[in-house]
Design an enzyme around this catalytic site. Structure first.
Site, short mmCIF file in Angstrom:
data_model
loop_
_atom_site.label_atom_id
_atom_site.label_comp_id
_atom_site.label_asym_id
_atom_site.label_seq_id
_atom_site.Cartn_x
_atom_site.Cartn_y
_atom_site.Cartn_z
N ASP A 145 0.86 -1.19 0.00
CA ASP A 145 0.00 0.00 0.00
C ASP A 145 0.90 1.23 0.00
O ASP A 145 1.40 1.65 1.06
CB ASP A 145 -0.91 0.01 1.23
N LYS A 208 -6.91 3.46 -3.37
CA LYS A 208 -7.37 3.45 -1.98
C LYS A 208 -7.61 4.88 -1.51
O LYS A 208 -6.84 5.78 -1.86
CB LYS A 208 -6.31 2.74 -1.13
N LYS A 244 -10.46 0.40 -2.66
CA LYS A 244 -10.33 0.15 -1.23
C LYS A 244 -10.63 1.42 -0.43
O LYS A 244 -9.80 2.32 -0.38
CB LYS A 244 -8.93 -0.37 -0.88
#
Length: 308
Positions: A145, A208, A244
Site C-alpha cells: 500500500d 485506496k 479500497k
C-alpha cells in the site's frame, strides 16, 4: 494520457446529494444481512498500524485473520466449511516478517500487505520510498500500500506523479500495489478523479481512499468519484482496477453500505477480495457482534468474542 484529465469537471453538489441518498438506503435484515456481513469479512484488510505494535499483537491479529468469526457462529449459519478468512493482514514493513511467520505457523495463505513509500505523509525522498517498498517485498509482503506525494497533485504535476507511481510499481515487482490517494488532503473532488486516473495509468492494482491518519478519510462523495474513475478506466482500457475505502469504517452497517455502493456503481464482479477491500482495524469486532446477535438473539458479553 493527459487528455483524459485535462477537462475534467466534477459536479460537487450532485455528488454530495447522491452521497446523502446513500446514507438513507434501507438496512438489510436477517439472513440477507448475515450473508452481506460474511462477504464483508472476506474483503477486510485487517490492519494494525500503531507505534506500539509488537510481534505478539501481530501474531494475535493473524490468528484473528484466519478465524474472523467464531466457529460455533459459522456452524449455526452452515458456513463453517467455506474457508472464510479476511482478505489480508496489513502492517508496517518492520512487522511483515512477524505476520508472515505467524500466518505460516497457522497454516493459511492469507497475504500480508505492508504500507510503504513514506506512509502516511509521503514526505520522504523517492529513493527512500523505493527502498522501503523493496524491503517490504523482500520480507514477504505480497501486497504493498503506497502513498502518493500530495504536493504533486496540489501543484498539478501530473507527469511527475505518474513517473513516481511507475517507479513504485516497478519496485513492487510481483506484489500487488494499492495506491493511497489520501483524498482528504487533495483539495477537490476533481483532483481526486485526476489522481485516481493517473494512479491507474501508472499500473496500480487498487486505488485506496486514505491512510486512516488524515482528518477526513473514506467518505461516500470521494468513493463515488473514485469508482466513476475506475469505471471510465475500465471502459477505456478493459482493465479492472480494485477499490479500497479505508479509515473511519467501524460499523457493520457502514461496511454493508460500502458493499452496496460498489455493487451499484461497478457491478457484482467487483464484490470479491481481488477487486474490493475494506481497510479497517475495529470493523471486524462489530461485524462479529452483529452475527452473534443474528444467531443468538442477544449481544455478546465483552469476554465472549476473541480480541483482534
Amino acid at each position: 494520457e493527459l487528455g483524459w484529465i485535462s477537462k475534467v469537471y466534477v459536479n460537487r453538489p450532485a455528488v454530495v446529494r447522491h452521497a446523502e441518498e446513500i446514507k438513507k438506503w434501507k438496512t438489510l435484515k436477517g439472513n440477507w444481512q448475515a450473508a452481506w456481513l460474511l462477504k464483508a469479512v472476506t474483503c477486510i484488510d485487517l490492519t494494525t498500524l500503531s507505534g506500539d505494535d509488537t510481534p505478539s499483537n501481530v501474531q494475535r491479529l493473524c490468528f484473528k485473520a484466519k478465524h474472523p468469526i467464531k466457529e460455533d457462529l459459522l456452524k449455526a449459519l452452515d458456513m463453517h466449511d467455506k474457508g472464510i478468512t479476511v482478505g489480508a493482514v496489513c502492517v508496517y514493513p518492520s512487522r511483515v516478517t512477524d505476520a508472515v511467520n505467524a500466518l505460516k505457523a497457522a497454516g493459511c495463505n492469507i497475504p500480508v500487505a505492508s504500507v510503504a513509500a513514506g506512509f502516511p505523509s509521503g514526505q520522504t525522498p523517492l529513493e527512500t520510498k523505493l527502498a522501503e517498498i523493496k524491503l517490504a517485498v523482500e520480507y514477504g509482503a505480497r501486497e504493498i500500500d503506497i502513498v502518493i506525494s500530495r504536493s504533486l497533485v496540489l501543484t498539478g504535476q501530473w507527469e511527475g506523479l505518474y513517473e513516481e507511481i511507475c517507479q513504485c510499481r516497478k519496485a513492487c515487482g510481483e506484489a500487488h500495489m494499492k495506491t493511497i490517494l489520501a483524498t482528504g488532503e487533495l483539495g477537490s473532488l476533481a483532483n481526486v478523479y485526476k489522481a485516481s486516473m493517473i494512479a491507474m495509468m501508472a499500473g496500480s492494482d487498487f486505488i485506496k481512499t486514505s491512510t486512516g491518519k488524515e482528518v477526513e478519510n473514506a467518505t461516500f462523495p470521494v468513493g463515488i468519484v473514485m469508482m466513476r474513475a475506475i469505471k471510465e478506466y475500465y471502459w477505456q482500457t478493459g482493465n479492472k482496477v480494485g477499490f479500497k475505502p479505508a479509515g473511519g469504517i467501524r460499523t457493520a452497517k457502514e461496511a454493508i453500505t460500502w458493499l452496496m455502493l460498489v455493487k451499484d456503481e461497478l457491478g457484482v464482479e467487483w464484490l470479491t477480495p481481488e477487486l474490493f477491500r475494506l481497510g479497517a482495524s475495529s470493523l471486524l469486532g462489530d461485524i462479529e457482534q452483529q452475527i452473534f446477535y443474528h444467531v443468538t438473539g442477544s449481544y455478546p458479553l465483552q469476554h465472549e468474542l476473541a480480541m483482534a
